[in-house]
Scaffold this motif. Structure first.
Motif, PDB file in Angstrom:
ATOM      1  N   UNK A 144       0.879  -1.158   0.000  1.00 20.85           N
ATOM      2  CA  UNK A 144       0.000   0.000   0.000  1.00 20.85           C
ATOM      3  C   UNK A 144       0.915   1.206   0.000  1.00 20.85           C
ATOM      4  N   UNK A 145       1.463   1.547  -1.172  1.00 17.40           N
ATOM      5  CA  UNK A 145       2.456   2.622  -1.207  1.00 17.40           C
ATOM      6  C   UNK A 145       1.901   3.946  -0.697  1.00 17.40           C
ATOM      7  N   UNK A 146       2.719   4.662   0.046  1.00 20.23           N
ATOM      8  CA  UNK A 146       2.367   6.003   0.485  1.00 20.23           C
ATOM      9  C   UNK A 146       2.316   6.876  -0.763  1.00 20.23           C
ATOM     10  N   UNK A 147       1.212   7.550  -0.983  1.00 20.89           N
ATOM     11  CA  UNK A 147       1.071   8.360  -2.191  1.00 20.89           C
ATOM     12  C   UNK A 147       2.081   9.500  -2.182  1.00 20.89           C
ATOM     13  N   UNK A 148       2.384  10.013  -3.386  1.00 22.42           N
ATOM     14  CA  UNK A 148       3.304  11.145  -3.490  1.00 22.42           C
ATOM     15  C   UNK A 148       2.801  12.318  -2.658  1.00 22.42           C
ATOM     16  N   UNK A 149       1.488  12.565  -2.680  1.00 19.64           N
ATOM     17  CA  UNK A 149       0.910  13.699  -1.956  1.00 19.64           C
ATOM     18  C   UNK A 149       1.131  13.548  -0.449  1.00 19.64           C
ATOM     19  N   UNK A 150       0.841  12.358   0.083  1.00 18.36           N
ATOM     20  CA  UNK A 150       1.023  12.121   1.517  1.00 18.36           C
ATOM     21  C   UNK A 150       2.510  12.168   1.871  1.00 18.36           C
ATOM     22  N   UNK A 151       3.334  11.562   1.030  1.00 15.51           N
ATOM     23  CA  UNK A 151       4.782  11.560   1.287  1.00 15.51           C
ATOM     24  C   UNK A 151       5.327  12.991   1.289  1.00 15.51           C
ATOM     25  N   UNK A 152       4.874  13.819   0.348  1.00 21.51           N
ATOM     26  CA  UNK A 152       5.329  15.202   0.301  1.00 21.51           C
ATOM     27  C   UNK A 152       4.901  15.954   1.562  1.00 21.51           C
ATOM     28  N   UNK A 153       3.656  15.791   1.985  1.00 21.82           N
ATOM     29  CA  UNK A 153       3.169  16.453   3.210  1.00 21.82           C
ATOM     30  C   UNK A 153       3.955  15.979   4.426  1.00 21.82           C
ATOM     31  N   UNK A 154       4.168  14.678   4.513  1.00 22.64           N
ATOM     32  CA  UNK A 154       4.906  14.089   5.624  1.00 22.64           C
ATOM     33  C   UNK A 154       6.335  14.633   5.689  1.00 22.64           C
ATOM     34  N   UNK A 155       7.027  14.649   4.565  1.00 21.36           N
ATOM     35  CA  UNK A 155       8.417  15.111   4.564  1.00 21.36           C
ATOM     36  C   UNK A 155       8.512  16.621   4.780  1.00 21.36           C
ATOM     37  N   UNK A 156       7.533  17.375   4.294  1.00 25.25           N
ATOM     38  CA  UNK A 156       7.514  18.817   4.576  1.00 25.25           C
ATOM     39  C   UNK A 156       7.350  19.058   6.077  1.00 25.25           C
ATOM     40  N   UNK A 157       6.482  18.270   6.720  1.00 26.14           N
ATOM     41  CA  UNK A 157       6.290  18.395   8.164  1.00 26.14           C
ATOM     42  C   UNK A 157       7.594  18.057   8.900  1.00 26.14           C
ATOM     43  N   UNK A 158       8.256  16.981   8.495  1.00 26.57           N
ATOM     44  CA  UNK A 158       9.499  16.577   9.155  1.00 26.57           C
ATOM     45  C   UNK A 158      10.610  17.608   8.949  1.00 26.57           C
ATOM     46  N   UNK A 159      10.643  18.217   7.763  1.00 30.50           N
ATOM     47  CA  UNK A 159      11.704  19.169   7.434  1.00 30.50           C
ATOM     48  C   UNK A 159      11.394  20.576   7.920  1.00 30.50           C
ATOM     49  N   UNK A 178      11.533  22.048  10.658  1.00 26.11           N
ATOM     50  CA  UNK A 178      12.370  22.618  11.708  1.00 26.11           C
ATOM     51  C   UNK A 178      12.008  22.177  13.112  1.00 26.11           C
ATOM     52  N   UNK A 179      10.790  21.732  13.307  1.00 30.24           N
ATOM     53  CA  UNK A 179      10.365  21.318  14.651  1.00 30.24           C
ATOM     54  C   UNK A 179      11.191  20.145  15.176  1.00 30.24           C
ATOM     55  N   UNK A 180      11.652  19.298  14.275  1.00 33.68           N
ATOM     56  CA  UNK A 180      12.399  18.096  14.668  1.00 33.68           C
ATOM     57  C   UNK A 180      13.892  18.232  14.336  1.00 33.68           C
ATOM     58  N   UNK A 181      14.374  19.465  14.228  1.00 32.76           N
ATOM     59  CA  UNK A 181      15.757  19.694  13.828  1.00 32.76           C
ATOM     60  C   UNK A 181      15.893  19.350  12.353  1.00 32.76           C
ATOM     61  N   UNK A 182      17.003  18.765  11.963  1.00 35.24           N
ATOM     62  CA  UNK A 182      17.193  18.289  10.594  1.00 35.24           C
ATOM     63  C   UNK A 182      17.268  16.766  10.668  1.00 35.24           C
ATOM     64  N   UNK A 183      16.129  16.091  10.535  1.00 32.91           N
ATOM     65  CA  UNK A 183      16.123  14.644  10.717  1.00 32.91           C
ATOM     66  C   UNK A 183      16.782  13.856   9.588  1.00 32.91           C
ATOM     67  N   UNK A 184      17.126  14.516   8.489  1.00 29.51           N
ATOM     68  CA  UNK A 184      17.655  13.797   7.335  1.00 29.51           C
ATOM     69  C   UNK A 184      19.173  13.858   7.209  1.00 29.51           C
TER      70      UNK A 184
END
Length: 190
Positions: free
Chosen positions: A26-41, A43-49
């Motif tokens: 059940x692949x994570x859609x591009x839209x969900x993946x983009x939203x998820x990675x934007x949230x992670x990036x 600044x709230x979680x530092x630089x997780x990548x």
């Protein structure tokens, strides 16, 4: 499917169509993946990548871990026991020429002891509603796969409570996908 941002931005990933329910793909859609990675990036979680060691459990196509690699992660370990999933992950790694990626063909709830760098970022995307996420999280902890302070991004069909040893940092909903972000270890954050 494609890589959303980073050094591999726009590069295509193996297409699985609407997924493979029999193989629990059940692949994570591009839209969900983009939203998820934007949230992670954000600044709230530092630089997780940057220079992260990624553990991608129930990896499916490997899109989450590969997106993190495109954004600066140092290495990634992909774990899945499905033949179709493993072939897709390997094809995507080959397409992107990612030498710092490793695939473990194994049930994510039965991880072996870690023999490499502890993960600082973990993606957990189990088949929905089967209670496999808690078991896989426990296996990762018991096997020494997680570094103290590791960020865990858990996709499920409902928000997840933080198990012992984890702090829940955030919960987001993207359609029928709920993402729970956890921090592992005694980090003093709440």
């Amino acid at each position: 499917m494609r890589i959303i941002a980073g050094t591999w931005r726009g590069r295509p990933l193996a297409n699985v169509g609407k997924g493979d329910p029999g193989a629990h793909l059940r692949p994570t859609t591009d839209r969900v993946r983009e939203s998820l990675f934007n949230m992670l990036a954000g600044g709230r979680f530092g630089d997780p990548f940057e220079d992260a060691h990624v553990l991608d459990l129930f990896a499916g196509t490997g899109a989450l871990g590969l997106e993190a690699m495109s954004r600066g992660a140092a290495s990634a370990v992909f774990v899945d026991d499905g033949r179709k999933a493993v072939s897709l992950i390997k094809a995507n790694i080959k397409t992107l020429e990612c030498a710092a990626c490793r695939v473990i063909t194994r049930d994510a709830t039965r991880l072996p002891k870690s023999d490499g760098a502890s993960a600082t970022l973990m993606f957990l995307d189990p088949p929905y509603g089967k209670d496999l996420g808690q078991k896989a999280l426990k296996a990762a902890v018991d096997g020494g796969w997680l570094a103290d302070g590791a960020l865990v991004v858990w996709e499920e069909n409902a928000p997840q409570a933080a198990p012992d040893g984890f702090i829940r940092l955030d919960t987001r909903r993207y359609g029928d996908t709920h993402v729970t972000v956890l921090r592992f270890g005694d980090t003093g954050e709440s």
